[in-house]
Design an enzyme around this catalytic site. Structure first.
Site, PDB file in Angstrom:
ATOM      1  N   GLY B  40     -26.187  70.261 -90.472  1.00  0.00           N
ATOM      2  CA  GLY B  40     -26.867  71.424 -89.909  1.00  0.00           C
ATOM      3  C   GLY B  40     -27.765  71.097 -88.733  1.00  0.00           C
ATOM      4  O   GLY B  40     -27.727  71.780 -87.708  1.00  0.00           O
ATOM      5  N   ASP B  61     -21.485  59.656 -89.867  1.00  0.00           N
ATOM      6  CA  ASP B  61     -21.392  60.515 -91.060  1.00  0.00           C
ATOM      7  C   ASP B  61     -20.103  60.167 -91.792  1.00  0.00           C
ATOM      8  O   ASP B  61     -19.074  59.965 -91.160  1.00  0.00           O
ATOM      9  CB  ASP B  61     -21.396  62.006 -90.668  1.00  0.00           C
ATOM     10  CG  ASP B  61     -21.776  62.913 -91.835  1.00  0.00           C
ATOM     11  OD1 ASP B  61     -22.745  63.669 -91.680  1.00  0.00           O
ATOM     12  OD2 ASP B  61     -21.106  62.852 -92.891  1.00  0.00           O
ATOM     13  N   ASP B 129     -29.664  63.899 -94.815  1.00  0.00           N
ATOM     14  CA  ASP B 129     -29.987  64.855 -95.874  1.00  0.00           C
ATOM     15  C   ASP B 129     -30.489  64.178 -97.144  1.00  0.00           C
ATOM     16  O   ASP B 129     -30.385  64.740 -98.222  1.00  0.00           O
ATOM     17  CB  ASP B 129     -28.755  65.711 -96.190  1.00  0.00           C
ATOM     18  CG  ASP B 129     -27.593  64.873 -96.688  1.00  0.00           C
ATOM     19  OD1 ASP B 129     -27.737  63.634 -96.750  1.00  0.00           O
ATOM     20  OD2 ASP B 129     -26.553  65.448 -97.019  1.00  0.00           O
ATOM     21  N   CYS B 187     -30.384  70.447 -99.792  1.00  0.00           N
ATOM     22  CA  CYS B 187     -29.875  71.773 -99.390  1.00  0.00           C
ATOM     23  C   CYS B 187     -28.906  72.353-100.419  1.00  0.00           C
ATOM     24  O   CYS B 187     -28.834  73.562-100.597  1.00  0.00           O
ATOM     25  CB  CYS B 187     -29.190  71.706 -98.034  1.00  0.00           C
ATOM     26  SG  CYS B 187     -30.320  71.474 -96.680  1.00  0.00           S
ATOM     27  N   CYS B 246     -50.904  51.671 -93.566  1.00  0.00           N
ATOM     28  CA  CYS B 246     -49.468  51.958 -93.729  1.00  0.00           C
ATOM     29  C   CYS B 246     -48.747  50.672 -94.113  1.00  0.00           C
ATOM     30  O   CYS B 246     -48.942  49.632 -93.485  1.00  0.00           O
ATOM     31  CB  CYS B 246     -48.892  52.523 -92.432  1.00  0.00           C
ATOM     32  SG  CYS B 246     -47.094  52.650 -92.460  1.00  0.00           S
ATOM     33  N   CYS B 249     -46.562  49.784 -90.789  1.00  0.00           N
ATOM     34  CA  CYS B 249     -47.298  49.538 -89.537  1.00  0.00           C
ATOM     35  C   CYS B 249     -48.373  48.475 -89.700  1.00  0.00           C
ATOM     36  O   CYS B 249     -48.645  47.710 -88.786  1.00  0.00           O
ATOM     37  CB  CYS B 249     -47.955  50.817 -89.044  1.00  0.00           C
ATOM     38  SG  CYS B 249     -46.797  52.128 -88.696  1.00  0.00           S
ATOM     39  N   CYS B 333     -24.894  69.782-114.666  1.00  0.00           N
ATOM     40  CA  CYS B 333     -25.339  70.564-113.509  1.00  0.00           C
ATOM     41  C   CYS B 333     -24.064  70.926-112.748  1.00  0.00           C
ATOM     42  O   CYS B 333     -22.999  71.058-113.349  1.00  0.00           O
ATOM     43  CB  CYS B 333     -26.331  69.774-112.650  1.00  0.00           C
ATOM     44  SG  CYS B 333     -25.627  68.307-111.899  1.00  0.00           S
TER      45      CYS B 333
END
Lengths: 71, 375
Positions: B40, B61, B129, B187, B246, B249, B333
């Site tokens: 997306g 991907d 994602d 999503c 951090c 960092c 699920c």
């Protein structure tokens, strides 16, 4: 004892606190536990190590953001 | 590389901007941008960067185009269904701009290949994602000192920032480590308004172009997190600075372990889950003798269910007492990923006779009852 009313915006919603309250206390009251969120006061992120020492002031805008993974 | 005559014409609306001009357009042409994820967010990122005259676009991907992608992943069409996303994207983008050079990587970014791939590019665009990829990209960008233009979305909200510019904050300065698995829906589970990745992806593309053009920092999202709420249409810019504590960092020299998929296998890939499993055929035989737990959302339950007891995964911890421990427990699920996380939670709560339904309700529909509605 300080009972002054402190008006804040928490995630955009008005809220009134009674007396002195640290950022950490507010987060605990609001059930934000753990470490998987970040907190900005007046549009600037406050490191977690400073949540305890930051005392909330009148008119502070507090935004709590959580990570998202969707893409 | 100088611009050719047809490029002067093609990019004339850029050339008229004093902030871009011929030299800026040349910078765009000479830049190599890597887009990680082709979903997306990547749809507008890729389309606008191709249109803007970027020289080289890399796309990573490993997924194929599915019907449920088309609601928001606008570079794909119905004829792309079942094909590799990177191949479809390459075809669309080369039709859009034949001058564009496209590199495709039809596999998942991981700790072993990330350095080699990212080091080939000037700017990295995080359109992934899942949290493991997000932390991996952040950490590798930090070590390679490559800007990471990152956005993420959920339901009606999104966030965008530019991390890992030298001296600026990284993703871990904001969120120091990934949240526990299953705390934050993706999503698939939480849903997302189709236009939302469009909004955020266009912002990412804008930031990429500004980085290439060396626009002043105050005008970019370096050191700021932009939050977008599509319901209230509120956009907020929150200031983020590099944190002295951090874990990335603050320890510039020390190499921290890169995030790996294997460590959170069922968040990423249900197949690698190590929780006890049961097949749909095995379940069919004993279904009357087990406590069947459905950990999806009520709206998913309404589409199809196995008459399981419904406790959405996010509520499971608070509602453990409702789980019947007098019978063997089987959790399901949609696909078996969320339920694997639920099995772990139940195990941690001391329940031992717990199994995950392999392949979820989708496998049941396919193997046992094709008359049920799949989604």
């Amino acid at each position: 004892m300080n009972n002054e009313l402190v008006n804040i915006k928490l995630n955009g919603e008005s809220k009134t606190l009674t007396g002195e309250c640290s950022l950490l206390q507010l987060l605990q009251q609001q059930n934000y536990q753990g470490s998987h969120f970040a907190v900005a006061v007046n549009q600037t992120f406050i490191p977690r190590t400073q949540h305890d020492e930051y005392i909330i002031c009148n008119n502070d805008a507090i935004d709590i953001v959580a990570p998202m993974q969707g893409g | 590389m100088a611009l050719m005559n047809n490029e002067l014409q093609r990019y004339s609306r850029h050339l008229n901007l004093s902030e871009v001009g011929v030299s800026g357009q040349q910078k765009l042409k000479n830049s190599k941008i890597l887009c990680i994820g082709a979903g997306g967010l990547a749809s507008p990122v890729l389309a606008y960067l191709a249109a803007a005259g970027i020289g080289v676009l890399g796309i990573i991907d490993n997924d194929i185009v599915e019907l449920s992608n088309l609601q928001r992943q606008i570079i794909f069409t119905e004829s792309d269904l079942g094909k590799l996303k990177v191949d479809c994207a390459q075809q669309k983008l080369s039709e859009q701009n034949s001058m564009l050079e496209i590199e495709t990587y039809p596999f998942r970014l991981n700790a072993d290949n990330a350095f080699a791939i990212l080091s080939e590019y000037d700017i990295i665009v995080d359109c992934t994602d899942n949290f493991i990829s997000r932390y991996l990209i952040n950490d590798v960008c930090f070590y390679l000192q490559k800007p990471n233009v990152s956005a993420s979305i959920a339901q009606f909200e999104g966030q965008c920032s530019v991390y890992c510019v030298p001296g600026g904050p990284c993703y871990r300065c904001l969120y120091d480590s990934p949240p526990p698995e299953n705390l934050v829906p993706n999503c698939n589970e939480g849903g997302v308004l189709g236009v939302l990745p469009g909004l955020l992806g266009v912002i990412q593309a804008t930031e990429v172009i500004k980085l290439i053009l060396n626009m002043p920092q105050g005008q970019s999202l370096i050191g700021s997190l932009l939050t977008v709420d599509a319901l209230s249409m509120e956009f907020k810019k929150l200031t983020l600075t590099q944190r002295s504590d951090c874990r990335l960092c603050a320890q510039q020299q020390a190499f921290i372990d890169l995030p790996r998929y294997e460590e959170s296998c069922n968040m990423i890939d249900g197949n690698k889950s190590s929780v006890p499993e049961i097949s749909v055929h095995e379940l069919q035989k004993i279904i009357d003798d087990v406590f069947l737990l459905d950990v999806r959302q009520p709206n998913e339950y309404a589409i199809c269910n196995l008459q399981g007891y419904l406790i959405p995964l996010a509520e499971l911890e608070q509602r453990l007492s409702e789980v019947n421990i007098d019978k063997p427990i089987v959790v399901y699920c949609r696909s078996g990923k969320r339920s694997a996380g639920a099995v772990r939670q139940l195990q941690q709560a001391g329940m031992t006779n717990v199994k995950n339904l392999r392949g979820g309700i989708l496998a049941w529909i396919k193997e046992i009852d094709p008359s049920m509605r799949a989604y």
